[in-house]
Design a protein around this motif. Sequence first.
Motif, PDB file in Angstrom:
ATOM      1  N   LYS A 173      -2.459   7.837 -16.058  1.00 28.16           N
ATOM      2  CA  LYS A 173      -2.987   6.751 -15.239  1.00 28.16           C
ATOM      3  C   LYS A 173      -3.411   7.170 -13.832  1.00 28.16           C
ATOM      4  CE  LYS A 173      -1.809   1.984 -14.002  1.00 28.16           C
ATOM      5  NZ  LYS A 173      -0.749   0.944 -14.081  1.00 28.16           N
ATOM      6  N   ARG A 233     -11.027   4.907 -10.161  1.00 25.20           N
ATOM      7  CA  ARG A 233     -11.274   3.485  -9.917  1.00 25.20           C
ATOM      8  C   ARG A 233     -11.255   3.161  -8.423  1.00 25.20           C
ATOM      9  NH1 ARG A 233     -12.144  -0.622 -14.053  1.00 25.20           N
ATOM     10  NH2 ARG A 233     -11.855  -1.945 -12.254  1.00 25.20           N
ATOM     11  N   PHE A 234     -10.704   4.054  -7.644  1.00 22.49           N
ATOM     12  CA  PHE A 234     -10.642   3.864  -6.195  1.00 22.49           C
ATOM     13  C   PHE A 234     -12.041   3.722  -5.597  1.00 22.49           C
ATOM     14  CE2 PHE A 234     -10.271   5.498  -1.802  1.00 22.49           C
ATOM     15  CZ  PHE A 234      -9.241   4.691  -1.334  1.00 22.49           C
ATOM     16  N   ARG A 268      -7.136   7.941 -13.665  1.00 19.36           N
ATOM     17  CA  ARG A 268      -7.957   6.729 -13.713  1.00 19.36           C
ATOM     18  C   ARG A 268      -7.912   5.994 -12.379  1.00 19.36           C
ATOM     19  NH1 ARG A 268      -6.538   1.625 -14.598  1.00 19.36           N
ATOM     20  NH2 ARG A 268      -8.112   0.149 -15.349  1.00 19.36           N
ATOM     21  N   LYS A 269      -6.742   5.917 -11.755  1.00 21.59           N
ATOM     22  CA  LYS A 269      -6.616   5.235 -10.472  1.00 21.59           C
ATOM     23  C   LYS A 269      -7.439   5.946  -9.408  1.00 21.59           C
ATOM     24  CE  LYS A 269      -2.717   3.558  -9.034  1.00 21.59           C
ATOM     25  NZ  LYS A 269      -1.291   3.421  -8.657  1.00 21.59           N
TER      26      LYS A 269
END
Length: 197
Positions: A80, A87-88, A83-84
């Motif tokens: 994760k 996505r930031f 992905r974070k």
Amino acid sequence: MHGTINCGLQIYVCEIFGADMWEESCTHAGLSGFSFETMLSYEDSLTERLLSALTHVLGRDRADLLEDFGTFVVSEERLKPVRKLLRFGGESYVEFLQSLEDVHDRAKIALPDLDVPRFELENHGGDRFTVHYSFEKLGFGAVFLGLLRGMADDYGALILIDHIPAKGHECDKDRFEISLMQLTVPDALQKPTALCL
């Protein structure tokens, strides 16, 4: 190669193909009983041996395997943080693409020893983009292809993408031609129909 990438590959193989396939691949690569540590770095040749063994044991083409791995990286709960980080960059897929040029520096702040590609974005107007991908380790553009597809799914975007791999020349870069598709709703579904009683 940084252990984070190798650990991700280990998680991917064990999750998708099973721990037995991972063990068999390690044995084939001369790494019997081997397990990667996240915060360590490993010789690139070790990763290459493992990838060669995986393609042999799993009967998969290297590019296909790496593309699937890229998609897995942005969809697997245990990975994760990757992905974070991605996505930031924004609330839409276009904003995500526009933020790619900053990914290298952001990742280096978190993990200074991590091998991170560099990206350059060209906006051709409308919904057409080209991402130029530069990485000192040739042949890993397929991972980014899978990552681009996985992030499109994550954002709910429909895309067409064409990957043009680097030819191995000095300063050559992989290119990713991306077109965002607009979903049109038929007029019959947009307009309320009269209800006759």
